[in-house]
Design a protein around this motif. Structure first.
Motif, PDB file in Angstrom:
ATOM      1  N   GLN A  93       0.856  -1.181   0.000  1.00 36.91           N
ATOM      2  CA  GLN A  93       0.000   0.000   0.000  1.00 36.91           C
ATOM      3  C   GLN A  93       0.893   1.232   0.000  1.00 36.91           C
ATOM      4  O   GLN A  93       2.007   1.199   0.523  1.00 36.91           O
ATOM      5  CB  GLN A  93      -0.928   0.018   1.222  1.00 36.91           C
ATOM      6  N   ILE A  94       0.417   2.301  -0.605  1.00 42.50           N
ATOM      7  CA  ILE A  94       1.173   3.546  -0.661  1.00 42.50           C
ATOM      8  C   ILE A  94       0.488   4.589   0.210  1.00 42.50           C
ATOM      9  O   ILE A  94      -0.686   4.918   0.003  1.00 42.50           O
ATOM     10  CB  ILE A  94       1.296   4.067  -2.110  1.00 42.50           C
ATOM     11  N   ILE A  95       1.207   5.072   1.217  1.00 39.54           N
ATOM     12  CA  ILE A  95       0.714   6.131   2.093  1.00 39.54           C
ATOM     13  C   ILE A  95       1.232   7.446   1.529  1.00 39.54           C
ATOM     14  O   ILE A  95       2.426   7.742   1.619  1.00 39.54           O
ATOM     15  CB  ILE A  95       1.207   5.929   3.537  1.00 39.54           C
ATOM     16  N   GLU A  96       0.354   8.227   0.924  1.00 42.07           N
ATOM     17  CA  GLU A  96       0.773   9.476   0.293  1.00 42.07           C
ATOM     18  C   GLU A  96       0.874  10.595   1.322  1.00 42.07           C
ATOM     19  O   GLU A  96       0.022  10.724   2.209  1.00 42.07           O
ATOM     20  CB  GLU A  96      -0.202   9.855  -0.817  1.00 42.07           C
ATOM     21  N   ILE A 103       0.754   3.924  11.203  1.00 46.39           N
ATOM     22  CA  ILE A 103       0.245   3.518   9.898  1.00 46.39           C
ATOM     23  C   ILE A 103      -0.367   2.132  10.056  1.00 46.39           C
ATOM     24  O   ILE A 103       0.315   1.191  10.480  1.00 46.39           O
ATOM     25  CB  ILE A 103       1.363   3.477   8.841  1.00 46.39           C
ATOM     26  N   ALA A 104      -1.649   2.005   9.754  1.00 51.58           N
ATOM     27  CA  ALA A 104      -2.300   0.698   9.809  1.00 51.58           C
ATOM     28  C   ALA A 104      -1.841  -0.142   8.627  1.00 51.58           C
ATOM     29  O   ALA A 104      -1.819   0.330   7.488  1.00 51.58           O
ATOM     30  CB  ALA A 104      -3.817   0.865   9.796  1.00 51.58           C
ATOM     31  N   LEU A 105      -1.474  -1.371   8.910  1.00 51.53           N
ATOM     32  CA  LEU A 105      -1.046  -2.287   7.859  1.00 51.53           C
ATOM     33  C   LEU A 105      -2.182  -3.256   7.574  1.00 51.53           C
ATOM     34  O   LEU A 105      -2.480  -4.143   8.384  1.00 51.53           O
ATOM     35  CB  LEU A 105       0.211  -3.053   8.287  1.00 51.53           C
ATOM     36  N   ASN A 127       6.071   9.882   0.531  1.00 51.10           N
ATOM     37  CA  ASN A 127       5.146   8.835   0.119  1.00 51.10           C
ATOM     38  C   ASN A 127       5.780   7.496   0.485  1.00 51.10           C
ATOM     39  O   ASN A 127       6.874   7.170   0.006  1.00 51.10           O
ATOM     40  CB  ASN A 127       4.889   8.911  -1.385  1.00 51.10           C
ATOM     41  N   ILE A 128       5.108   6.728   1.330  1.00 47.25           N
ATOM     42  CA  ILE A 128       5.676   5.532   1.929  1.00 47.25           C
ATOM     43  C   ILE A 128       4.947   4.296   1.417  1.00 47.25           C
ATOM     44  O   ILE A 128       3.711   4.236   1.442  1.00 47.25           O
ATOM     45  CB  ILE A 128       5.595   5.608   3.464  1.00 47.25           C
ATOM     46  N   ILE A 129       5.714   3.316   0.973  1.00 46.73           N
ATOM     47  CA  ILE A 129       5.148   2.037   0.536  1.00 46.73           C
ATOM     48  C   ILE A 129       5.384   1.021   1.648  1.00 46.73           C
ATOM     49  O   ILE A 129       6.518   0.801   2.078  1.00 46.73           O
ATOM     50  CB  ILE A 129       5.795   1.547  -0.770  1.00 46.73           C
ATOM     51  N   THR A 130       4.317   0.396   2.131  1.00 44.99           N
ATOM     52  CA  THR A 130       4.399  -0.572   3.225  1.00 44.99           C
ATOM     53  C   THR A 130       3.819  -1.919   2.779  1.00 44.99           C
ATOM     54  O   THR A 130       3.242  -2.055   1.696  1.00 44.99           O
ATOM     55  CB  THR A 130       3.627  -0.098   4.469  1.00 44.99           C
ATOM     56  N   THR A 131       3.918  -2.888   3.667  1.00 46.98           N
ATOM     57  CA  THR A 131       3.251  -4.171   3.479  1.00 46.98           C
ATOM     58  C   THR A 131       1.817  -4.062   4.009  1.00 46.98           C
ATOM     59  O   THR A 131       1.397  -3.016   4.510  1.00 46.98           O
ATOM     60  CB  THR A 131       3.980  -5.279   4.254  1.00 46.98           C
ATOM     61  N   ASP A 132       1.099  -5.183   3.959  1.00 53.21           N
ATOM     62  CA  ASP A 132      -0.220  -5.217   4.608  1.00 53.21           C
ATOM     63  C   ASP A 132      -0.143  -5.923   5.957  1.00 53.21           C
ATOM     64  O   ASP A 132      -1.169  -6.273   6.547  1.00 53.21           O
ATOM     65  CB  ASP A 132      -1.262  -5.902   3.711  1.00 53.21           C
ATOM     66  N   GLY A 133       1.078  -6.135   6.452  1.00 51.43           N
ATOM     67  CA  GLY A 133       1.261  -6.739   7.759  1.00 51.43           C
ATOM     68  C   GLY A 133       1.235  -8.247   7.784  1.00 51.43           C
ATOM     69  O   GLY A 133       1.284  -8.855   8.861  1.00 51.43           O
ATOM     70  N   THR A 134       1.180  -8.897   6.610  1.00 56.17           N
ATOM     71  CA  THR A 134       1.179 -10.360   6.574  1.00 56.17           C
ATOM     72  C   THR A 134       2.425 -10.926   5.892  1.00 56.17           C
ATOM     73  O   THR A 134       2.706 -12.115   6.030  1.00 56.17           O
ATOM     74  CB  THR A 134      -0.067 -10.898   5.845  1.00 56.17           C
ATOM     75  N   GLU A 383       8.577  -3.927   7.023  1.00 60.15           N
ATOM     76  CA  GLU A 383       9.432  -3.339   5.992  1.00 60.15           C
ATOM     77  C   GLU A 383       8.682  -2.234   5.256  1.00 60.15           C
ATOM     78  O   GLU A 383       7.483  -2.344   4.989  1.00 60.15           O
ATOM     79  CB  GLU A 383       9.856  -4.431   5.004  1.00 60.15           C
ATOM     80  N   PHE A 384       9.402  -1.147   4.931  1.00 64.12           N
ATOM     81  CA  PHE A 384       8.794  -0.100   4.105  1.00 64.12           C
ATOM     82  C   PHE A 384       9.891   0.633   3.345  1.00 64.12           C
ATOM     83  O   PHE A 384      11.079   0.501   3.629  1.00 64.12           O
ATOM     84  CB  PHE A 384       7.945   0.871   4.943  1.00 64.12           C
ATOM     85  N   ILE A 385       9.465   1.412   2.360  1.00 64.49           N
ATOM     86  CA  ILE A 385      10.388   2.191   1.543  1.00 64.49           C
ATOM     87  C   ILE A 385       9.688   3.471   1.120  1.00 64.49           C
ATOM     88  O   ILE A 385       8.439   3.507   1.061  1.00 64.49           O
ATOM     89  CB  ILE A 385      10.858   1.379   0.318  1.00 64.49           C
ATOM     90  N   THR A 386      10.460   4.507   0.853  1.00 63.60           N
ATOM     91  CA  THR A 386       9.851   5.752   0.396  1.00 63.60           C
ATOM     92  C   THR A 386      10.037   5.915  -1.115  1.00 63.60           C
ATOM     93  O   THR A 386      11.072   5.532  -1.669  1.00 63.60           O
ATOM     94  CB  THR A 386      10.461   6.975   1.104  1.00 63.60           C
ATOM     95  N   VAL A 387       9.024   6.470  -1.740  1.00 64.21           N
ATOM     96  CA  VAL A 387       9.109   6.769  -3.173  1.00 64.21           C
ATOM     97  C   VAL A 387      10.257   7.742  -3.420  1.00 64.21           C
ATOM     98  O   VAL A 387      11.029   7.591  -4.375  1.00 64.21           O
ATOM     99  CB  VAL A 387       7.777   7.350  -3.679  1.00 64.21           C
ATOM    100  N   GLU A 388      10.399   8.725  -2.536  1.00 65.51           N
ATOM    101  CA  GLU A 388      11.454   9.733  -2.696  1.00 65.51           C
ATOM    102  C   GLU A 388      12.833   9.102  -2.610  1.00 65.51           C
ATOM    103  O   GLU A 388      13.752   9.474  -3.362  1.00 65.51           O
ATOM    104  CB  GLU A 388      11.294  10.818  -1.627  1.00 65.51           C
ATOM    105  N   GLY A 389      13.012   8.141  -1.711  1.00 70.42           N
ATOM    106  CA  GLY A 389      14.297   7.462  -1.601  1.00 70.42           C
ATOM    107  C   GLY A 389      14.628   6.670  -2.847  1.00 70.42           C
ATOM    108  O   GLY A 389      15.771   6.666  -3.320  1.00 70.42           O
ATOM    109  N   MET A 390      13.631   6.002  -3.404  1.00 70.88           N
ATOM    110  CA  MET A 390      13.841   5.236  -4.628  1.00 70.88           C
ATOM    111  C   MET A 390      14.212   6.160  -5.788  1.00 70.88           C
ATOM    112  O   MET A 390      15.101   5.856  -6.588  1.00 70.88           O
ATOM    113  CB  MET A 390      12.586   4.425  -4.959  1.00 70.88           C
TER     114      MET A 390
END
Length: 409
Positions: A93-96, A103-105, A127-134, A383-390
């Motif tokens: 999921q992308i948290i803009e 942040i709920a996963l 803008n953060i890309i995360t998992t869904d917690g599974t 785990e998460f990553i930022t769009v800006e970092g990429m």
């Protein structure tokens, strides 16, 4: 950059988790499926020397567009994901424009909290890309793959950016320590390379742990518990005694920076036999040898104290600190620093508290430091990553190719 996130989300949809229990390479069929997909994309970009061997090593080359000699440089990432958490059916999921707070996963109770992960406090507005917690996300290292692919596509589409030969390598089984085993350095043809496999923005690493695996095998005697008095020797109890002999303050959760550790990674067995599996880490080779000697000393002490049963120690070195192989080539680091600064990225030179394909490749004659991807909390469901970092990682790769060409005018 419009294709960057599209590529990344496509790659994380592939289940390419590696398996340490399997001896062949790649250790899982999903890695080859992903490699075949990326190979098609490399061919669509009309790159040269696109090859995928039977072990899942994928290579290609973007030819030089200058008429003077420029050393060929490489960019490398691994396609597998860690066995620590599932990599199947990843639902990102992308948290803009992150504004802080938890942040709920997905729909469960899992959250990404700045209390547990203070780095989130630095990422307001991102803008953060995360998992869904599974599952894990797979940014380690599919972000690196996507960033390299995007940078190469950008260079191909913009020939006014001058560069020498750019060699691309994508490897299997890095997460289980085998990514460099069958990497053909001579075929790759780069004079030096960079793994795009780091964490937050700015990371630039050319030091890593020296690494040893240690198996402590405890031998007991199993007898029916009803008639066990004076006969039974419980190997699990011996194993517990050994673990208590290890320094509690020298574990991963108690160390940082250049501090080494002993880490009990698994325990398996029963009354008759129990095996403790450790990894030993230290940045200094002599200190690593001292740690190995310490473990042997504790085994000897325990054996001397046991009236029945015995303990044995098996040690196997895994990889060494790449610093001794990279430092003789200081320009490899200097060019990366210059490229980062040109992209308004402050280089954060720090040791890798782990291993990387680059460490073993450096010892195979290919100096290979590590550059950031923009990700955090690798190997787990947080785990998460930022769009800006990429995006910045892509810009640094492009600028590094350009910087290298400029140095050899």
């Amino acid at each position: 950059m419009d294709k960057l996130i599209e590529r990344f989300l496509r790659y994380v949809s592939f289940d390419s988790q590696s398996n340490p229990q399997v001896t062949h390479c790649p250790s899982t069929p999903g890695q080859m499926v992903l490699a075949e997909q990326i190979k098609r994309e490399l061919e669509e970009l009309e790159l040269c020397d696109v090859t995928l061997d039977e072990h899942g090593y994928l290579m290609a080359r973007l030819p030089s567009n200058v008429d003077h000699h420029v050393p060929a440089i490489g960019f490398i990432a691994h396609m597998d994901t860690a066995p620590d958490a599932s990599g199947k059916d990843v639902k990102p999921q992308i948290i803009e424009n992150y504004r802080g707070g938890d942040i709920a996963l997905g729909v469960g109770d899992e959250i990404l909290s700045p209390i547990q992960y203070p780095d989130l406090n630095k990422l307001h507005g991102h803008n953060i890309i995360t998992t869904d917690g599974t599952t894990l996300l797979g940014a380690d290292n599919k972000a690196g793959v996507a960033e390299i692919m995007t940078a190469i596509a950008h260079l191909k589409a913009n020939p006014e950016i001058k560069h020498g030969d750019i060699c691309i390598g994508f490897t299997p089984d890095e997460e289980i320590g085998r990514g460099a085993n069958l990497f053909d350095v001579e075929k790759f043809k780069a004079e030096w390379a960079y793994t795009i496999d780091g964490g937050p923005i700015g990371e630039l690493e050319y030091e890593n742990f020296n690494a040893t695996s240690a198996n402590v095998i405890c031998h007991g005697v199993n007898v029916h518990p009803g008639t066990a008095k004076g006969k039974m020797v419980n190997a699990m109890a011996i194993a517990a005694k050994f673990q208590l002999m290890m320094p509690a303050e020298e574990t991963p959760e108690c160390t940082e920076g250049y501090e080494g550790f002993y880490h009990l990674t698994s325990m398996d067995g029963g009354v008759a036999n129990t095996k403790l599996e450790y990894i030993i880490r230290d940045f200094d080779r002599d200190s690593l040898e001292q740690r190995k000697a310490f473990m042997q000393q504790k085994v000897d002490e325990l054996n001397a104290a046991l009236e029945k049963g015995h303990v044995e120690l098996q040690l196997q070195d895994s990889y060494y600190n790449m610093r001794e192989m990279v430092e003789p080539h200081p320009h490899v680091i200097e060019y990366a620093k210059e490229a980062m600064i040109a992209c308004d990225v402050q280089p954060n030179i720090k040791p890798i508290r782990g291993g990387t394909d680059g460490a073993r490749l450096s010892f195979k004659g290919l100096p290979c430091p590590n550059i950031f991807t923009g990700g955090y909390n690798f190997h787990g469901i947080h785990e998460f990553i930022t769009v800006e970092g990429m995006e910045l990682a892509v810009k640094v790769i492009v600028k590094l190719a350009e910087t290298t060409a400029e140095k050899y005018k």
